[in-house]
Enzyme design. Structure first.
Site, PDB file in Angstrom:
ATOM      1  NE  ARG A 117      89.426  34.205  81.725  1.00 21.90           N
ATOM      2  CZ  ARG A 117      89.178  33.835  82.975  1.00 21.90           C
ATOM      3  NH1 ARG A 117      90.103  34.033  83.906  1.00 21.90           N
ATOM      4  NH2 ARG A 117      88.033  33.272  83.311  1.00 21.90           N
TER       5      ARG A 117
ATOM      6  CG  ASP B 250     100.186  27.127  85.254  1.00 21.68           C
ATOM      7  OD1 ASP B 250      99.725  26.656  86.323  1.00 21.68           O
ATOM      8  OD2 ASP B 250      99.715  28.139  84.710  1.00 21.68           O
TER       9      ASP B 250
ATOM     10  CD  GLU C 261     101.997  49.438  90.632  1.00 23.46           C
ATOM     11  OE1 GLU C 261     100.802  49.801  90.554  1.00 23.46           O
ATOM     12  OE2 GLU C 261     102.421  48.404  90.090  1.00 23.46           O
TER      13      GLU C 261
ATOM     14  CG  HIS D 217      99.581  48.671  87.247  1.00 23.68           C
ATOM     15  ND1 HIS D 217      99.536  48.266  88.559  1.00 23.68           N
ATOM     16  CD2 HIS D 217      98.882  47.732  86.563  1.00 23.68           C
ATOM     17  CE1 HIS D 217      98.839  47.147  88.665  1.00 23.68           C
ATOM     18  NE2 HIS D 217      98.439  46.801  87.460  1.00 23.68           N
ATOM     19  CB  ILE D 218      99.442  51.266  81.027  1.00 26.53           C
ATOM     20  CG1 ILE D 218     100.721  50.719  80.345  1.00 26.53           C
ATOM     21  CG2 ILE D 218      99.704  52.610  81.673  1.00 26.53           C
ATOM     22  CD1 ILE D 218     101.143  51.499  79.115  1.00 26.53           C
TER      23      ILE D 218
ATOM     24  CB  ALA E 221      93.711  46.484  82.428  1.00 25.86           C
TER      25      ALA E 221
END
Length: 304
Positions: free
Chosen positions: A149, A169, A260, A277-278, A280
């Site tokens: 996606r 892929d 992290e 780690h932003i 989302a």
């Protein structure tokens, strides 16, 4: 039935759960120790990326029927242990597609135009215009590793910038999709050697851990850029540090790290852009993730 929510989620998530008649305990800062102690009392648990649902947690969850992940990756959940206990695991990979894709493009632009350097310079009283000769994305080749996606959305946006798209892929990709992106499917070594920018969009699995190894970094085009908004351990951070320090790669943008918060020396390099780690971390993505994970947990519990 009772649900324990272990990480920050949208208000809408909690509302949907309560509207279904569930008793909700919202503890977004719960420690691993307290989780082990409390989990025996709950029928379902919802997490984001902070909380680890280990085999020990699953073993302690005597009543546990459903584990919900508000987000895409399941690497913080022991899915094998859950399967052994017939516990249903649900996630919401569809919720963060646009957010992660936009961050990826933003990081690519930041690398191309050295935006963080200019911002930092002005705040320090320095006018660094002469040091900020950048490049345009138009006409450059973008290599996308993983055309799920997020990879597809990144490809669509990059195409609008006038970039040439190469794709790798392991799955057979629909010809219609490749045609839509005006992309070319190639093997991973060809992608690395021909791409000006390489972006990673794969889950963390035994197969993808250190997929971008020392050997593969050496196969990248000299002066290329690497963007990682997938999972930190997909890249060998020590090898990446060397490739950047030696000047083989022009730069990297990292939203994810092996540990992290990160302790790696790679984050200190001037040609590396880091974000915590932003991918989302947008209002829209979190609203969608919260509502959808709640709906999936409710369905898995047999309440709809």
């Amino acid at each position: 039935m009772r649900v324990l929510v272990c990480d920050p989620v949208s208000t809408r998530c909690l509302e949907v759960l309560k509207d279904a008649g569930l008793e909700v305990s919202y503890q977004p800062k719960i420690s691993a120790e307290d989780l082990i102690k409390q989990i025996p009392e709950y029928d379902a648990v919802i997490v984001r990326s902070r909380t680890k649902i280990t085999s020990s947690v699953i073993e302690a969850g005597k009543k546990l029927r459903v584990i919900g992940r508000a987000g895409a990756g399941l690497d913080n959940i022991d899915t094998k242990a859950a399967l052994a206990r017939n516990i249903i695991v649900v996630n919401t990979p569809e919720s963060s597609t646009q957010a992660v894709a936009e961050l990826t493009i933003g990081l690519m632009l930041s690398l191309a135009r050295k935006i963080p350097l200019g911002d930092r310079g002005i705040k320090e009283g320095r006018w660094l215009k002469s040091e900020m000769m950048g490049i345009e994305l138009k006409g450059k080749t973008l290599g996308i590793i993983g055309l799920g996606r997020i990879g597809r959305r990144v490809g669509a946006i990059a195409k609008a910038f006038g970039m040439k798209i190469l794709v790798y892929d392991k799955r057979k990709l629909p010809e219609k999709l490749i045609k839509l992106l005006s992309a070319e499917v190639v093997d991973i070594d060809t992608l690395l050697s021909k791409s000006d920018f390489v972006t990673l969009h794969v889950p963390l699995t035994p197969e993808t851990r250190h997929m971008i190894s020392r050997e593969r970094l050496a196969k990248m085009k000299k002066g290329a850029y690497l963007i990682n908004t997938s999972r930190g351990e997909v890249v060998d951070e020590e090898a990446l540090y060397e490739a950047l320090k030696e000047g083989w790669l022009a730069g990297a943008a990292l939203d994810v790290f092996k540990q992290e918060p990160p302790t790696s020396e790679v984050v200190k390099l001037p040609n590396v852009i880091c974000t915590p780690h932003i991918g989302a971390q947008t209002v829209e993505a979190q609203e969608a993730a919260g509502e959808r994970v709640a709906e999936k947990v409710i369905k898995a519990l047999g309440l709809r």
